[in-house]
Design an enzyme around this catalytic site. Sequence first.
Site, mmCIF file in Angstrom:
data_model
loop_
_atom_site.group_PDB
_atom_site.id
_atom_site.type_symbol
_atom_site.label_atom_id
_atom_site.label_comp_id
_atom_site.label_asym_id
_atom_site.label_seq_id
_atom_site.Cartn_x
_atom_site.Cartn_y
_atom_site.Cartn_z
ATOM 1 N N ASP A 218 0.869 -1.163 0.000
ATOM 2 C CA ASP A 218 0.000 0.000 0.000
ATOM 3 C C ASP A 218 0.914 1.224 0.000
ATOM 4 O OD1 ASP A 218 -2.368 1.672 0.575
ATOM 5 O OD2 ASP A 218 -1.428 1.878 2.535
ATOM 6 N N ASP B 104 -0.235 5.224 0.802
ATOM 7 C CA ASP B 104 -0.524 6.220 1.839
ATOM 8 C C ASP B 104 -0.668 5.551 3.203
ATOM 9 O OD1 ASP B 104 -0.737 8.576 0.137
ATOM 10 O OD2 ASP B 104 -2.550 7.645 -0.658
#
Length: 223
Positions: A11, A13
């Site tokens: 991932d 953010d």
Amino acid sequence: MSASQRLILFDVDGTLVDSQGSIVSAMSAAFDGLSLPVPERARVLSVVGLSLPHAMARLASEQGASVQGRLVEAYKEAYHAQRVAQGAASSPLYPGALDVLRALHSEPGNLLGVATGKSQRGLDALLEAHGLEGYFVTRQVADHHPSKPHPSMIDTARAETGAEPASTVMIGDTSFDMEMAKAAGVTGIGVSWGYHSTTALADAASIIDAFDQLPPALEKLWN
């Protein structure tokens, strides 16, 4: 892909970069611009990881689809303006992230990838700002998939690389990441420094507290 190769998906953010300042600021600008009450910081961070229309539907659930669509566009404009003005400083890498990415990328058996709620434009700009363009062999973004936790991003990354479920791991900071990993039949590793509390990462096989804990966690997983 040979049996010795492994697909490591990240991932972005809240996992690779700390973009919360930019996200909260852009969200405030979007709601202010439409003269709507600005959501609290905790609410904004709770939806990070979802694709933007899904996130806005949660934050502005009392508004109609038209207003939610205007909020999405206003957010994009505000976030883009911040990125242009601040460059890499708008979303700094977490401590140790670059060193670990370099180390994992240097191992011939590893394939690195991204599965993010960011847009293609946003991800490309971020990777360029941090000099990470050459690290990821597969890049899955919100433009081309249903929102997390749907497994489409992981399924597509696996299809692109030929990785088997047992040789794939998803690393993220939110419940959406871990639920996506579970839905795709792969292992999830949670990180404690992101935007969801560790109690929300119930589907993670393990949770790490610093980037230098990731390589040993991967070795333990695959050995």
